[in-house]
Design a protein around this motif. Structure first.
Motif, short mmCIF file in Angstrom:
data_model
loop_
_atom_site.label_atom_id
_atom_site.label_comp_id
_atom_site.label_asym_id
_atom_site.label_seq_id
_atom_site.Cartn_x
_atom_site.Cartn_y
_atom_site.Cartn_z
N LYS A 1 0.84 -1.20 0.00
CA LYS A 1 0.00 0.00 0.00
C LYS A 1 0.88 1.26 0.00
CE LYS A 1 -3.91 -2.36 1.25
NZ LYS A 1 -3.45 -3.68 1.05
N TRP A 2 0.32 2.37 -0.43
CA TRP A 2 1.09 3.61 -0.52
C TRP A 2 1.58 4.07 0.84
CZ3 TRP A 2 -0.24 7.96 2.12
CH2 TRP A 2 -1.53 8.02 2.63
N TYR A 3 0.76 3.90 1.87
CA TYR A 3 1.16 4.36 3.20
C TYR A 3 2.25 3.47 3.80
CZ TYR A 3 -2.42 0.97 4.60
OH TYR A 3 -3.19 -0.15 4.75
N GLU A 4 2.33 2.21 3.39
CA GLU A 4 3.42 1.35 3.85
C GLU A 4 4.74 1.82 3.25
OE1 GLU A 4 0.84 -2.78 4.38
OE2 GLU A 4 1.87 -2.39 2.48
N VAL A 5 4.69 2.21 1.99
CA VAL A 5 5.90 2.75 1.34
C VAL A 5 6.28 4.08 1.99
CG1 VAL A 5 6.84 3.65 -0.82
CG2 VAL A 5 5.43 1.59 -0.84
N ALA A 6 5.29 4.95 2.25
CA ALA A 6 5.57 6.25 2.86
C ALA A 6 6.18 6.11 4.25
CB ALA A 6 4.28 7.08 2.92
N LEU A 7 5.65 5.19 5.05
CA LEU A 7 6.20 4.97 6.39
C LEU A 7 7.64 4.46 6.32
CD1 LEU A 7 3.12 3.30 8.16
CD2 LEU A 7 4.13 5.52 8.73
N SER A 8 7.92 3.63 5.35
CA SER A 8 9.26 3.09 5.21
C SER A 8 10.25 4.13 4.69
CB SER A 8 9.24 1.87 4.28
OG SER A 8 8.45 0.86 4.83
N VAL A 9 9.83 4.92 3.71
CA VAL A 9 10.71 5.94 3.15
C VAL A 9 11.00 7.03 4.18
CG1 VAL A 9 10.83 7.77 1.39
CG2 VAL A 9 10.09 5.48 0.76
N ILE B 1 22.58 2.38 6.89
CA ILE B 1 21.84 1.98 8.09
C ILE B 1 20.35 2.27 7.94
CG2 ILE B 1 21.51 2.48 10.56
CD1 ILE B 1 24.59 3.02 10.61
N SER B 2 20.01 3.48 7.55
CA SER B 2 18.59 3.83 7.42
C SER B 2 17.93 3.10 6.26
CB SER B 2 18.42 5.35 7.28
OG SER B 2 19.06 5.81 6.11
N GLY B 3 18.69 2.82 5.19
CA GLY B 3 18.15 2.04 4.07
C GLY B 3 17.82 0.61 4.49
N ALA B 4 18.70 0.03 5.31
CA ALA B 4 18.44 -1.33 5.81
C ALA B 4 17.19 -1.35 6.68
CB ALA B 4 19.65 -1.84 6.59
N PHE B 5 17.04 -0.33 7.53
CA PHE B 5 15.84 -0.26 8.38
C PHE B 5 14.60 0.03 7.55
CE2 PHE B 5 18.74 -0.19 11.92
CZ PHE B 5 18.01 -0.80 12.93
N MET B 6 14.73 0.78 6.47
CA MET B 6 13.61 1.06 5.58
C MET B 6 13.08 -0.24 4.96
SD MET B 6 13.54 3.42 2.14
CE MET B 6 14.63 2.36 1.20
N ILE C 1 5.10 0.28 14.73
CA ILE C 1 6.29 -0.47 14.33
C ILE C 1 7.22 0.42 13.53
CG2 ILE C 1 7.12 -2.36 12.86
CD1 ILE C 1 4.55 -3.90 13.71
N SER C 2 6.67 1.20 12.61
CA SER C 2 7.48 2.09 11.79
C SER C 2 8.17 3.16 12.64
CB SER C 2 6.61 2.77 10.72
OG SER C 2 6.10 1.81 9.84
N LEU C 3 7.44 3.73 13.59
CA LEU C 3 8.05 4.74 14.46
C LEU C 3 9.15 4.12 15.33
CD1 LEU C 3 4.94 6.85 15.53
CD2 LEU C 3 6.78 7.50 13.97
N GLY C 4 8.93 2.90 15.80
CA GLY C 4 9.94 2.22 16.60
C GLY C 4 11.20 1.94 15.80
N LEU C 5 11.05 1.43 14.58
CA LEU C 5 12.22 1.18 13.74
C LEU C 5 12.90 2.47 13.32
CD1 LEU C 5 10.99 -1.83 11.55
CD2 LEU C 5 12.73 -1.84 13.34
N CYS C 6 12.12 3.52 13.13
CA CYS C 6 12.69 4.83 12.81
C CYS C 6 13.53 5.33 13.98
CB CYS C 6 11.58 5.82 12.48
SG CYS C 6 12.16 7.45 11.99
N ALA C 7 13.03 5.17 15.20
CA ALA C 7 13.76 5.61 16.39
C ALA C 7 15.06 4.81 16.55
CB ALA C 7 12.89 5.45 17.63
N VAL C 8 15.00 3.50 16.33
CA VAL C 8 16.21 2.68 16.45
C VAL C 8 17.24 3.09 15.40
CG1 VAL C 8 17.10 0.33 16.20
CG2 VAL C 8 15.01 0.72 17.49
#
Length: 164
Positions: free
Chosen positions: A78-86, A116-121, A140-147
């Motif tokens: 979904k578009w929002y899954e891509v947006a959260l990851s990017v 690092i951020s690309g791997a987490f993305m 989950i996205s916010l948690g991985l973004c924080a890490v």
């Protein structure tokens, strides 16, 4: 990932695809299909032989083509899954290249921060695609973004400490 589909002609179709290797398996009523080519499988019932063609993959969404019919097996991203990851990648990219932000919190950017951020993305995209609840996807996205940000910040502090 495993999807179970009920079909009026073939009964229960089970489609399995490995997230990491991309290996696919198809079962019809518990019987595994034989593989002809990379994306073509066949079901043999006596003299009748039916081809099952797989189109797509885990991220684009998978479809089965059976006798001119198209069955959606897995949904596309979904578009929002891509947006959260990017967002994970973009945060480190922008922060690491803004001089004023680096005075507040030093965050490594460039190749190291991008790696690092690309791997987490990518990790985030694979994880949240499996989750159904949108609120949980955001958490989950916010948690991985924080890490990701904390790891890049730790490396940034180490670089600034070594330079001083």
């Amino acid at each position: 990932m495993r999807s179970v589909i009920s079909d009026e002609k073939f009964g229960q179709i089970v489609y399995e695809e490995s997230v990491w290797t991309g290996r696919k398996s198809i079962y019809v009523n518990g019987k595994p299909l034989s593989k002809i080519t990379k994306n073509t499988y066949f079901l043999s019932d006596g003299e009748m032989r039916t081809n099952f063609v797989v189109q797509g993959n885990y991220l684009k969404g998978s479809k089965l083509l059976i006798e001119g019919r198209e069955i959606q097996v897995t949904p596309p991203v979904k578009w929002y899954e891509v947006a959260l990851s990017v967002f994970i990648f973009a945060l480190v990219l922008v922060w690491g290249n803004t001089p004023l932000a680096l005075y507040v919190l030093p965050v490594v950017g460039g190749a190291i921060g991008g790696l690092i951020s690309g791997a987490f993305m990518i990790l985030n995209l694979f994880i949240i695609k499996q989750v159904k609840n949108i609120g949980l996807k955001i958490l989950i996205s916010l948690g991985l973004c924080a890490v990701s940000f904390l790891i890049c910040m730790g490396i940034g502090f180490a670089i600034f400490g070594a330079a001083a």
